[in-house]
Structures are given as structure tokens and as C-alpha cells.
Design a protein around this motif. Structure first.
Motif, PDB file in Angstrom:
ATOM      1  N   UNK A  47       0.492  -1.125   0.034  1.00 35.76           N
ATOM      2  CA  UNK A  47       0.189   0.240   0.185  1.00 35.76           C
ATOM      3  C   UNK A  47       1.003   1.558  -0.216  1.00 35.76           C
ATOM      4  N   UNK A  48       0.558   2.119  -1.181  1.00 33.07           N
ATOM      5  CA  UNK A  48       1.199   3.145  -0.625  1.00 33.07           C
ATOM      6  C   UNK A  48      -0.217   4.653  -0.024  1.00 33.07           C
ATOM      7  N   UNK A  49       0.561   5.453   0.636  1.00 34.08           N
ATOM      8  CA  UNK A  49      -0.435   6.841   1.269  1.00 34.08           C
ATOM      9  C   UNK A  49       0.525   7.622   1.181  1.00 34.08           C
ATOM     10  N   UNK A  50      -0.209   8.904   1.098  1.00 37.83           N
ATOM     11  CA  UNK A  50       0.769  10.405   0.820  1.00 37.83           C
ATOM     12  C   UNK A  50       0.085  11.408   2.219  1.00 37.83           C
ATOM     13  N   UNK A  51       0.544  11.727   3.100  1.00 34.49           N
ATOM     14  CA  UNK A  51       0.153  12.194   3.866  1.00 34.49           C
ATOM     15  C   UNK A  51       0.907  14.001   3.916  1.00 34.49           C
ATOM     16  N   UNK A  52       0.309  15.633   3.892  1.00 34.18           N
ATOM     17  CA  UNK A  52       0.952  15.815   4.340  1.00 34.18           C
ATOM     18  C   UNK A  52       0.038  17.459   5.066  1.00 34.18           C
ATOM     19  N   UNK A  53       1.031  17.697   5.768  1.00 31.71           N
ATOM     20  CA  UNK A  53       0.673  18.978   6.651  1.00 31.71           C
ATOM     21  C   UNK A  53       1.669  19.923   7.121  1.00 31.71           C
ATOM     22  N   UNK A  54       1.121  20.621   7.570  1.00 28.35           N
ATOM     23  CA  UNK A  54       1.162  22.549   8.016  1.00 28.35           C
ATOM     24  C   UNK A  54       1.274  22.849   9.339  1.00 28.35           C
ATOM     25  N   UNK A  55       2.311  23.209   9.646  1.00 31.33           N
ATOM     26  CA  UNK A  55       2.170  24.129  11.244  1.00 31.33           C
ATOM     27  C   UNK A  55       2.201  25.049  11.292  1.00 31.33           C
ATOM     28  N   UNK A  56       1.371  25.986  11.787  1.00 33.45           N
ATOM     29  CA  UNK A  56       0.998  27.265  12.200  1.00 33.45           C
ATOM     30  C   UNK A  56       1.203  27.606  13.332  1.00 33.45           C
ATOM     31  N   UNK A  57       2.036  28.395  14.569  1.00 32.98           N
ATOM     32  CA  UNK A  57       1.900  28.834  15.716  1.00 32.98           C
ATOM     33  C   UNK A  57       1.489  30.882  15.470  1.00 32.98           C
ATOM     34  N   UNK A  58       0.324  30.467  16.317  1.00 38.25           N
ATOM     35  CA  UNK A  58      -0.660  31.076  17.253  1.00 38.25           C
ATOM     36  C   UNK A  58      -0.919  31.531  18.308  1.00 38.25           C
ATOM     37  N   UNK A  59       0.221  32.431  18.769  1.00 35.43           N
ATOM     38  CA  UNK A  59       0.658  33.068  20.518  1.00 35.43           C
ATOM     39  C   UNK A  59       0.404  31.489  20.860  1.00 35.43           C
ATOM     40  N   UNK A  60      -0.453  30.575  21.932  1.00 33.92           N
ATOM     41  CA  UNK A  60      -0.015  30.015  22.312  1.00 33.92           C
ATOM     42  C   UNK A  60      -0.671  28.698  22.403  1.00 33.92           C
ATOM     43  N   UNK A  61      -1.539  28.734  20.921  1.00 39.93           N
ATOM     44  CA  UNK A  61      -1.962  27.679  19.888  1.00 39.93           C
ATOM     45  C   UNK A  61      -0.789  27.046  18.858  1.00 39.93           C
ATOM     46  N   UNK A  62      -1.076  25.957  18.391  1.00 42.75           N
ATOM     47  CA  UNK A  62      -0.430  25.558  17.277  1.00 42.75           C
ATOM     48  C   UNK A  62      -1.181  24.350  16.426  1.00 42.75           C
ATOM     49  N   UNK A  63      -1.908  24.848  15.332  1.00 43.48           N
ATOM     50  CA  UNK A  63      -3.050  24.449  14.443  1.00 43.48           C
ATOM     51  C   UNK A  63      -1.713  24.206  13.279  1.00 43.48           C
ATOM     52  N   UNK A  64      -2.407  22.429  12.823  1.00 45.61           N
ATOM     53  CA  UNK A  64      -1.803  21.505  12.460  1.00 45.61           C
ATOM     54  C   UNK A  64      -2.643  20.897  11.179  1.00 45.61           C
ATOM     55  N   UNK A  65      -3.718  21.481  10.429  1.00 43.59           N
ATOM     56  CA  UNK A  65      -4.402  21.186   9.387  1.00 43.59           C
ATOM     57  C   UNK A  65      -3.245  20.426   8.091  1.00 43.59           C
ATOM     58  N   UNK A  66      -3.630  19.225   7.953  1.00 46.08           N
ATOM     59  CA  UNK A  66      -3.292  17.967   6.807  1.00 46.08           C
ATOM     60  C   UNK A  66      -4.345  17.264   6.048  1.00 46.08           C
ATOM     61  N   UNK A  67      -4.284  16.772   5.456  1.00 47.36           N
ATOM     62  CA  UNK A  67      -4.869  16.251   4.253  1.00 47.36           C
ATOM     63  C   UNK A  67      -4.371  14.677   3.800  1.00 47.36           C
ATOM     64  N   UNK A  68      -4.695  13.939   3.326  1.00 48.59           N
ATOM     65  CA  UNK A  68      -3.565  12.240   3.125  1.00 48.59           C
ATOM     66  C   UNK A  68      -4.679  11.721   2.320  1.00 48.59           C
ATOM     67  N   UNK A  69      -4.124  11.061   1.742  1.00 53.78           N
ATOM     68  CA  UNK A  69      -4.552   9.686   0.400  1.00 53.78           C
ATOM     69  C   UNK A  69      -4.201   8.481   0.913  1.00 53.78           C
ATOM     70  N   UNK A  70      -4.797   7.508   1.521  1.00 48.60           N
ATOM     71  CA  UNK A  70      -4.935   5.965   1.953  1.00 48.60           C
ATOM     72  C   UNK A  70      -5.418   5.208   0.543  1.00 48.60           C
ATOM     73  N   UNK A  71      -3.850   4.080   0.498  1.00 48.09           N
ATOM     74  CA  UNK A  71      -4.593   3.771  -0.542  1.00 48.09           C
ATOM     75  C   UNK A  71      -3.742   3.815  -2.128  1.00 48.09           C
ATOM     76  N   UNK A  72      -3.176   5.356  -2.162  1.00 46.46           N
ATOM     77  CA  UNK A  72      -2.797   6.239  -3.690  1.00 46.46           C
ATOM     78  C   UNK A  72      -2.879   4.840  -4.836  1.00 46.46           C
TER      79      UNK A  72
END
Length: 67
Positions: A6-31
């Protein structure tokens, strides 16, 4: 049972805003949309020995952490 890979792909972006860490992500399983059995049951009722696995599927989300 046949071998499979199986081949999968995951993309994540990290963004710090004051005391919060946001991590939006998207991915594909079984590419490659491989067909395989996800669950094999010994002594299954009604001759349901094999349960097929999902094909290609997508997901997205956001993880939020308080620092």
C-alpha cells in the motif's frame, strides 16, 4: 492470499498563533487503489471469510494544540 503493498501520502502544515499550534493536514490512503482483503476470518458464518478493504480514500482535518 496474494501479497500486496500500500502507498499512502500525508501533507501537514504547522502554524503557531500565540499559544496555539494549528496543524491542518490532508492525505490519501491506498494511493494506487490496490484491491486486497482487510480482514480474514477463520470459521466465518455464511461463508464470509474475506472482507475487502476500502479502495483509495481521502481525509483531511485540523489538530489544535495548546502550548
Amino acid at each position: 492470499m496474494k501479497d500486496y503493498a500500500l502507498l499512502s501520502m500525508n501533507l501537514t502544515y504547522k502554524k503557531h498563533v500565540r499559544s496555539l499550534l494549528f496543524e491542518p493536514f490532508l492525505g490519501i490512503r491506498n494511493l494506487t487503489n490496490t484491491q486486497y482483503f482487510d480482514n480474514i476470518r477463520i470459521n466465518a458464518f455464511g461463508s464470509r471469510f474475506y472482507e475487502s478493504a476500502p479502495g483509495r480514500n481521502y481525509y483531511l482535518g485540523v489538530k489544535v494544540k495548546l502550548k
